[in-house]
Design an enzyme around this catalytic site. Structure first.
Site, PDB file in Angstrom:
ATOM      1  N   GLN A 300      70.942   3.835 -14.529  1.00  0.00           N
ATOM      2  CA  GLN A 300      70.037   2.919 -13.831  1.00  0.00           C
ATOM      3  C   GLN A 300      70.571   2.622 -12.436  1.00  0.00           C
ATOM      4  O   GLN A 300      71.766   2.398 -12.270  1.00  0.00           O
ATOM      5  CB  GLN A 300      69.912   1.615 -14.626  1.00  0.00           C
ATOM      6  N   GLU A 350      65.335  10.741 -27.615  1.00  0.00           N
ATOM      7  CA  GLU A 350      65.258  11.104 -26.192  1.00  0.00           C
ATOM      8  C   GLU A 350      64.999  12.606 -26.079  1.00  0.00           C
ATOM      9  O   GLU A 350      65.528  13.390 -26.844  1.00  0.00           O
ATOM     10  CB  GLU A 350      66.579  10.703 -25.503  1.00  0.00           C
ATOM     11  N   CYS A 426      57.734   0.571 -16.902  1.00  0.00           N
ATOM     12  CA  CYS A 426      57.816   0.650 -15.441  1.00  0.00           C
ATOM     13  C   CYS A 426      56.431   0.863 -14.845  1.00  0.00           C
ATOM     14  O   CYS A 426      56.296   1.144 -13.675  1.00  0.00           O
ATOM     15  CB  CYS A 426      58.769   1.759 -15.022  1.00  0.00           C
TER      16      CYS A 426
HETATM   17  N1  SAH Z   1      66.067   3.252 -21.654  1.00  0.00           N
HETATM   18  C1  SAH Z   1      66.618   4.349 -20.929  1.00  0.00           C
HETATM   19  C2  SAH Z   1      65.730   4.937 -19.846  1.00  0.00           C
HETATM   20  C3  SAH Z   1      64.355   5.216 -20.205  1.00  0.00           C
HETATM   21  S1  SAH Z   1      63.547   6.139 -18.946  1.00  0.00           S
HETATM   22  C4  SAH Z   1      67.883   3.932 -20.233  1.00  0.00           C
HETATM   23  O1  SAH Z   1      68.033   2.795 -19.875  1.00  0.00           O
HETATM   24  O2  SAH Z   1      68.728   4.761 -20.000  1.00  0.00           O
HETATM   25  C5  SAH Z   1      62.476   7.079 -19.973  1.00  0.00           C
HETATM   26  C6  SAH Z   1      63.178   8.168 -20.750  1.00  0.00           C
HETATM   27  O3  SAH Z   1      62.214   8.787 -21.602  1.00  0.00           O
HETATM   28  C7  SAH Z   1      63.758   9.282 -19.903  1.00  0.00           C
HETATM   29  O4  SAH Z   1      65.105   9.407 -20.252  1.00  0.00           O
HETATM   30  C8  SAH Z   1      62.963  10.527 -20.316  1.00  0.00           C
HETATM   31  O5  SAH Z   1      63.747  11.689 -20.339  1.00  0.00           O
HETATM   32  C9  SAH Z   1      62.515  10.167 -21.700  1.00  0.00           C
HETATM   33  N2  SAH Z   1      61.294  10.809 -22.220  1.00  0.00           N
HETATM   34  C10 SAH Z   1      60.198  11.195 -21.532  1.00  0.00           C
HETATM   35  N3  SAH Z   1      59.243  11.632 -22.373  1.00  0.00           N
HETATM   36  C11 SAH Z   1      59.737  11.517 -23.626  1.00  0.00           C
HETATM   37  C12 SAH Z   1      59.215  11.790 -24.927  1.00  0.00           C
HETATM   38  N4  SAH Z   1      57.996  12.271 -25.093  1.00  0.00           N
HETATM   39  N5  SAH Z   1      59.992  11.523 -25.993  1.00  0.00           N
HETATM   40  C13 SAH Z   1      61.247  11.009 -25.835  1.00  0.00           C
HETATM   41  N6  SAH Z   1      61.792  10.739 -24.628  1.00  0.00           N
HETATM   42  C14 SAH Z   1      61.055  10.989 -23.538  1.00  0.00           C
END
Ligand code: SAH
Length: 495
Positions: A300, A350, A426
């Site tokens: 982040q 993820e 977001c």
């Molecule tokens: N909570 C996390 C960040 C989330 S950002 C943190 O603080 O580190 C959103 C995340 O969702 C990204 O890492 C992206 O790679 C993942 N993502 C996107 N599409 C997805 C899906 N269909 N299934 C699982 N993860 C996914």
């Protein structure tokens, strides 16, 4: 509307688009004008027109809004990275709150969402859904722990670093972005001096020639550790030891590496890393969870606000130590690890394999054993684990990308029937859509709170607590229905 390109006109700004452009109206025709603030009366020049809306450029502020301030950054307009620099910070926060509130009410059709002024007020005054005050920063500048500067040459062949002018690849020289750390300037100066001294050429996109493409700088705000990674169009940086010698004198310098990117591409980082000084990573903390951050790790960018946001998610999860929690879209496991200390078990999901590796590594270095990470799509892993393995959840946390959750994922959450769903978002438009989906299927919104993670830009993060609509609550609000008309909440155990 009978205006054409380059005509000028006068308009008052009444509203703001989601990406922070001012909106003015003339006889029902809508103008989007960047760099303006609600309440400004401006002269604008037509750039592009469509049937019912058009884009214009701010020429002159005729009467400034009381919320207008002078942008601190000299290149705010050219760079375009901070859409809200002309707005006072107080107005920025108000704009973000209104954006999220309006989306939840208009798109999400949430009824009875009451705005409360102070923390704690929600419990006594408002039994329904409450919208809490946005969590802003005391000082909304220099909050970013990561910066990526392109390196190029100006017309006279001099090395320049700075920012790409909005949507172009023209570099605007500016070595001190006011969102970034002060050290950036010194690091860039050192790199430029080094390149000049040893005649090392910056990368030239058109000819795919030259060596140094980008500089990535990261800082651990808690630890003070600094990382520099030079992205090069080659495998060797001549005289690299001279550069290392200079950089390591900067207080906090912990890791220096090269990233090899020899492709013709807009992607900044290459996949091959060469570590030339230090362990290849820096360390930082969010809350009491420790992270090892390599040049390629996701992390982040505003750690202070991230901590506030995740504390809110933790509070909303309402953990006692007994719960099974699913953290969907878990990235490097930031939320998962935050929750793990208070839960029986946390499962993270993820899609990016490097992020899952980092999440597992982060669990290990913190000695957290009650977490398990799945690599895959949330909308595939969750139904599979639910249908085949009968997994359950007391709490589900989601933190999806801008497009929000896949319907299949939401549908499985509803089937699993966790007591609480914590939605970190977001993008408040997709948040509102997904919240509506859950509210139509047995959940209700309890709390909403925005967090200003990306100060001075139009973006905002939101944390929402939804919980099962209990049958008791339902009967209370449905007193004039016959008992058989009452649809129970999703989870049959409440009957
Ligand atoms: N909570 C996390 C960040 C989330 S950002 C943190 O603080 O580190 C959103 C995340 O969702 C990204 O890492 C992206 O790679 C993942 N993502 C996107 N599409 C997805 C899906 N269909 N299934 C699982 N993860 C996914």
């Amino acid at each position: 509307m009978d205006m054409k390109k380059n005509d000028t006109f006068t308009v008052t700004i009444e509203d703001m688009s989601d990406d922070g452009a001012g909106i003015g109206k003339q006889d029902g025709y809508i103008w989007f004008i960047k760099d303006t603030v609600i309440g400004d009366k401006v002269e604008a020049r037509v750039m592009k027109t469509k049937k019912s809306y058009g884009f214009a450029r701010l020429e002159k502020v005729l009467e400034p809004s009381p919320g207008r301030v002078k942008p601190l950054c000299p290149v705010a307009r050219q760079c375009g990275g901070c859409q809200l620099q002309a707005m006072s910070y107080k107005e920025q926060l108000k704009f973000k709150e209104n954006k999220v509130y309006n989306n939840l009410v208009r798109v999400g059709k949430l009824e009875g969402l009451s705005r409360v002024e102070e923390e704690g007020a929600e419990d006594k005054d408002c039994p329904g859904a409450v919208f809490l005050p946005v969590m802003g920063m005391e000082n909304p500048w220099r909050y970013r722990n990561k910066a990526q500067f392109p390196i190029g040459a100006d017309k006279n062949g001099n090395i320049v670093t700075g920012f790409y002018a909005g949507r172009t690849h023209v570099i605007i020289p500016q070595e001190d972005c006011l969102l970034g750390v002060e050290e950036n300037r010194e690091i860039l100066r050192l790199i430029k001096d080094f390149m000049e001294r040893f005649h090392i050429r910056p990368y030239d996109e058109a000819g795919h020639s030259g060596l140094v493409r980008h500089v990535l700088i990261r800082k651990g705000f808690r630890t003070g550790e600094l990382m520099v990674c030079l992205v090069i169009n080659g495998h060797i940086l001549p005289h690299q030891e001279e550069l290392v010698e200079g950089l390591r004198n900067i207080h906090g310098m912990t890791s220096i590496s090269l990233s090899v990117n020899t492709e013709r591409t807009n992607v900044i980082m290459g996949q091959e890393l060469i570590h030339v000084f230090g362990p290849g990573y820096i360390t930082d903390f969010i809350g009491d969870v420790k992270y090892q951050i390599s040049p390629l790790s996701f992390y982040q960018v505003n750690p202070a606000q991230t901590e506030k946001l995740y504390r809110t998610a933790l509070e909303y999860a309402g953990l006692t130590g007994e719960e099974v929690v699913w953290d969907l879209y878990c990235g490097i496991g930031t939320i998962s690890l935050f929750l793990a200390r208070k839960a029986r078990k946390v499962f993270g999901v993820e899609i990016v394999s490097q992020a899952v590796d980092d999440a597992r590594q982060n669990a290990r270095i913190n000695g957290i054993e009650n977490v398990e990470f799945f690599l895959g799509r949330a909308e595939e892993v969750l139904p599979r684990e639910y249908e085949k393995n009968g997994i359950r959840a007391d709490v589900v946390v989601v933190d999806p990308p801008r497009k929000g959750c896949d319907e299949k994922c939401l549908d499985t959450i509803v089937k699993m029937g966790p007591e609480r769903v914590v939605y970190v978002s977001c993008d408040s438009a997709t948040l509102a859509r997904d919240v509506r989906y859950l509210c139509d299927r047995g959940y209700e919104v309890r709390k909403v709170r925005c967090c200003d993670m990306f100060c001075l830009t139009g973006h905002v993060e939101t944390c929402v607590l939804l919980s099962q609509q209990h049958i008791d609550d339902y009967i209370r609000v449905s007193v004039d229905l016959e008992p058989e008309d009452v649809t129970p909440g999703r989870n049959d155990s409440y009957l």
